[in-house]
Design a protein around this motif. Structure first.
Motif, PDB file in Angstrom:
ATOM      1  N   ALA A 194       0.899  -1.212   0.109  1.00 28.86           N
ATOM      2  CA  ALA A 194      -0.096   0.026  -0.010  1.00 28.86           C
ATOM      3  C   ALA A 194       0.910   1.160   0.140  1.00 28.86           C
ATOM      4  CB  ALA A 194      -0.995   0.061   1.274  1.00 28.86           C
ATOM      5  N   ASP A 195       0.545   2.302  -0.921  1.00 33.46           N
ATOM      6  CA  ASP A 195       1.196   3.562  -0.730  1.00 33.46           C
ATOM      7  C   ASP A 195       0.745   4.609   0.353  1.00 33.46           C
ATOM      8  OD1 ASP A 195      -1.219   4.133  -2.014  1.00 33.46           O
ATOM      9  OD2 ASP A 195      -0.354   5.010  -3.890  1.00 33.46           O
ATOM     10  N   SER A 196       0.079   4.164   1.104  1.00 37.82           N
ATOM     11  CA  SER A 196      -0.425   5.099   2.012  1.00 37.82           C
ATOM     12  C   SER A 196      -1.109   4.280   2.995  1.00 37.82           C
ATOM     13  CB  SER A 196      -1.483   5.854   1.547  1.00 37.82           C
ATOM     14  OG  SER A 196      -2.782   5.192   1.145  1.00 37.82           O
ATOM     15  N   GLU A 197      -0.966   4.946   4.576  1.00 38.08           N
ATOM     16  CA  GLU A 197      -1.430   4.291   5.574  1.00 38.08           C
ATOM     17  C   GLU A 197      -2.659   5.192   6.095  1.00 38.08           C
ATOM     18  OE1 GLU A 197      -0.308   1.699   8.809  1.00 38.08           O
ATOM     19  OE2 GLU A 197       0.400   1.859   6.659  1.00 38.08           O
ATOM     20  N   LYS A 198      -3.607   4.487   6.619  1.00 42.74           N
ATOM     21  CA  LYS A 198      -4.705   5.114   7.242  1.00 42.74           C
ATOM     22  C   LYS A 198      -4.524   5.603   8.684  1.00 42.74           C
ATOM     23  CE  LYS A 198      -8.813   3.620   6.139  1.00 42.74           C
ATOM     24  NZ  LYS A 198     -10.176   3.119   6.040  1.00 42.74           N
ATOM     25  N   LEU A 214      15.550   6.901   3.903  1.00 48.41           N
ATOM     26  CA  LEU A 214      14.532   7.502   3.473  1.00 48.41           C
ATOM     27  C   LEU A 214      13.692   7.004   2.634  1.00 48.41           C
ATOM     28  CD1 LEU A 214      12.961   9.998   3.985  1.00 48.41           C
ATOM     29  CD2 LEU A 214      14.249  11.199   2.125  1.00 48.41           C
ATOM     30  N   GLY A 215      12.544   6.340   2.529  1.00 48.59           N
ATOM     31  CA  GLY A 215      11.744   5.828   1.522  1.00 48.59           C
ATOM     32  C   GLY A 215      11.157   4.482   1.977  1.00 48.59           C
ATOM     33  N   VAL A 216      11.391   3.521   0.985  1.00 50.11           N
ATOM     34  CA  VAL A 216      10.990   2.054   1.401  1.00 50.11           C
ATOM     35  C   VAL A 216      12.118   1.408   1.419  1.00 50.11           C
ATOM     36  CG1 VAL A 216       9.683   0.366   0.331  1.00 50.11           C
ATOM     37  CG2 VAL A 216       8.534   2.426  -0.029  1.00 50.11           C
ATOM     38  N   ARG A 217      12.163   0.555   2.553  1.00 47.08           N
ATOM     39  CA  ARG A 217      13.571  -0.290   2.657  1.00 47.08           C
ATOM     40  C   ARG A 217      13.071  -1.624   2.906  1.00 47.08           C
ATOM     41  NH1 ARG A 217      17.359  -3.153   2.779  1.00 47.08           N
ATOM     42  NH2 ARG A 217      19.341  -2.897   3.372  1.00 47.08           N
ATOM     43  N   ARG A 218      13.201  -2.555   2.075  1.00 46.57           N
ATOM     44  CA  ARG A 218      12.999  -4.063   2.119  1.00 46.57           C
ATOM     45  C   ARG A 218      14.248  -4.936   2.803  1.00 46.57           C
ATOM     46  NH1 ARG A 218       8.293  -4.075  -1.563  1.00 46.57           N
ATOM     47  NH2 ARG A 218       8.647  -2.335  -2.995  1.00 46.57           N
ATOM     48  N   TYR A 219      13.863  -5.802   3.584  1.00 40.01           N
ATOM     49  CA  TYR A 219      14.926  -6.752   4.024  1.00 40.01           C
ATOM     50  C   TYR A 219      14.476  -7.782   3.871  1.00 40.01           C
ATOM     51  CZ  TYR A 219      16.636  -2.613   6.649  1.00 40.01           C
ATOM     52  OH  TYR A 219      17.040  -1.241   6.733  1.00 40.01           O
ATOM     53  N   SER A 220      15.012  -8.645   2.977  1.00 39.75           N
ATOM     54  CA  SER A 220      14.696  -9.809   2.445  1.00 39.75           C
ATOM     55  C   SER A 220      15.532 -11.107   3.279  1.00 39.75           C
ATOM     56  CB  SER A 220      15.413 -10.143   0.979  1.00 39.75           C
ATOM     57  OG  SER A 220      16.884 -10.499   1.012  1.00 39.75           O
ATOM     58  N   ARG A 221      15.211 -12.232   3.246  1.00 42.49           N
ATOM     59  CA  ARG A 221      15.835 -13.338   4.042  1.00 42.49           C
ATOM     60  C   ARG A 221      17.278 -13.326   3.562  1.00 42.49           C
ATOM     61  NH1 ARG A 221      13.760 -19.300   3.473  1.00 42.49           N
ATOM     62  NH2 ARG A 221      14.788 -18.953   1.512  1.00 42.49           N
ATOM     63  N   ALA A 222      17.442 -13.299   2.344  1.00 39.47           N
ATOM     64  CA  ALA A 222      18.959 -13.210   1.791  1.00 39.47           C
ATOM     65  C   ALA A 222      19.681 -11.952   2.580  1.00 39.47           C
ATOM     66  CB  ALA A 222      19.002 -13.093   0.519  1.00 39.47           C
ATOM     67  N   VAL A 279      14.575   3.571   9.735  1.00 38.72           N
ATOM     68  CA  VAL A 279      13.733   4.144   8.310  1.00 38.72           C
ATOM     69  C   VAL A 279      12.801   5.181   8.705  1.00 38.72           C
ATOM     70  CG1 VAL A 279      12.544   3.322   6.449  1.00 38.72           C
ATOM     71  CG2 VAL A 279      14.050   1.536   7.316  1.00 38.72           C
ATOM     72  N   LEU A 280      12.681   5.957   7.751  1.00 37.32           N
ATOM     73  CA  LEU A 280      11.818   7.029   7.780  1.00 37.32           C
ATOM     74  C   LEU A 280      10.875   6.750   6.295  1.00 37.32           C
ATOM     75  CD1 LEU A 280      11.849  11.017   8.295  1.00 37.32           C
ATOM     76  CD2 LEU A 280      10.733   9.946   6.593  1.00 37.32           C
ATOM     77  N   GLY A 281       9.738   6.102   6.649  1.00 40.89           N
ATOM     78  CA  GLY A 281       8.713   5.821   5.488  1.00 40.89           C
ATOM     79  C   GLY A 281       8.437   4.459   5.847  1.00 40.89           C
ATOM     80  N   LEU A 282       8.680   3.434   5.065  1.00 46.45           N
ATOM     81  CA  LEU A 282       8.168   2.109   5.260  1.00 46.45           C
ATOM     82  C   LEU A 282       9.328   1.215   5.206  1.00 46.45           C
ATOM     83  CD1 LEU A 282       5.652   0.101   4.867  1.00 46.45           C
ATOM     84  CD2 LEU A 282       5.930   0.025   2.644  1.00 46.45           C
ATOM     85  N   ALA A 283       9.447   0.274   6.022  1.00 45.87           N
ATOM     86  CA  ALA A 283      10.419  -0.735   6.341  1.00 45.87           C
ATOM     87  C   ALA A 283       9.738  -1.857   6.208  1.00 45.87           C
ATOM     88  CB  ALA A 283      11.096  -0.831   7.498  1.00 45.87           C
ATOM     89  N   VAL A 284      10.227  -3.065   5.243  1.00 47.87           N
ATOM     90  CA  VAL A 284       9.491  -4.197   4.916  1.00 47.87           C
ATOM     91  C   VAL A 284      10.419  -5.451   5.274  1.00 47.87           C
ATOM     92  CG1 VAL A 284       8.254  -5.717   3.058  1.00 47.87           C
ATOM     93  CG2 VAL A 284       8.150  -3.135   3.237  1.00 47.87           C
ATOM     94  N   LEU A 290       5.739  -0.174   9.541  1.00 44.71           N
ATOM     95  CA  LEU A 290       6.685  -1.426   9.433  1.00 44.71           C
ATOM     96  C   LEU A 290       5.633  -2.424   9.100  1.00 44.71           C
ATOM     97  CD1 LEU A 290       9.074  -3.108  10.204  1.00 44.71           C
ATOM     98  CD2 LEU A 290       8.072  -3.489  12.536  1.00 44.71           C
ATOM     99  N   GLN A 291       6.099  -3.163   7.946  1.00 44.29           N
ATOM    100  CA  GLN A 291       5.419  -4.436   7.446  1.00 44.29           C
ATOM    101  C   GLN A 291       6.298  -5.720   7.588  1.00 44.29           C
ATOM    102  OE1 GLN A 291       4.060  -3.884   3.338  1.00 44.29           O
ATOM    103  NE2 GLN A 291       2.503  -2.436   3.993  1.00 44.29           N
TER     104      GLN A 291
END
Length: 145
Positions: A19-23, A78-86, A102-107, A130-131
């Motif tokens: 999702a590009d937004s949070e309620k 800043l932004g979207v940062r993804r952390y994979s299993r790898a 992270v300022l934004g979205l951490a996945v 945080l997702q």
């Protein structure tokens, strides 16, 4: 074929969409809300959400320089940062413990186990959203700021 077009089944995305937004929920006084409704009725804004979003963006813009300096000073991603299993396995292999900011979205990927997260993430500060799998969030609850 009998001359009819063949209907192809819908193809589902392999990667879930983020999702590009949070309620959020806010409480406003009746007069403030009425004033917003009046501006919407007069055509200044499309709806209440448009007004509130615009007001927030205006305030953020006023503080843009201070935020930029703080992000640089604190070395926040800043932004979207993804952390994979790898990614976490690579940190594990090198003996590194991550201090995630992270300022934004951490996945954190769905295939990251709670054990791997605990072993590789020393701290987690997310200003935004945080997702992560529920089990990972639970395992990291004492490290989340």
């Amino acid at each position: 074929m009998d001359g009819k077009e063949r209907i192809m089944p819908k193809v589902q995305e392999l990667r879930p969409r983020i999702a590009d937004s949070e309620k959020i929920t806010i409480n406003l006084g009746h007069v403030d809300l009425g004033q917003i409704d009046l501006l919407v009725q007069e055509g200044f804004y499309a709806n209440r959400t448009d007004f509130i979003r615009t007001a927030i963006r205006n305030q953020l813009s006023r503080h843009e320089d201070a935020m930029r300096k703080t992000v640089e000073r604190r070395e926040i991603e800043l932004g979207v940062r993804r952390y994979s299993r790898a990614d976490l396995q690579a940190a594990q292999a090198s003996g590194e413990r991550l201090a995630i900011q992270v300022l934004g979205l951490a996945v954190i990927a769905d295939d990251v186990s709670p054990e791997l997260a605990v072993e590789t993430i020393a701290s987690l500060e997310v200003l935004g959203a945080l997702q992560a799998p529920a089990a990972v969030k639970t395992a990291l609850r004492d490290r989340i700021r």
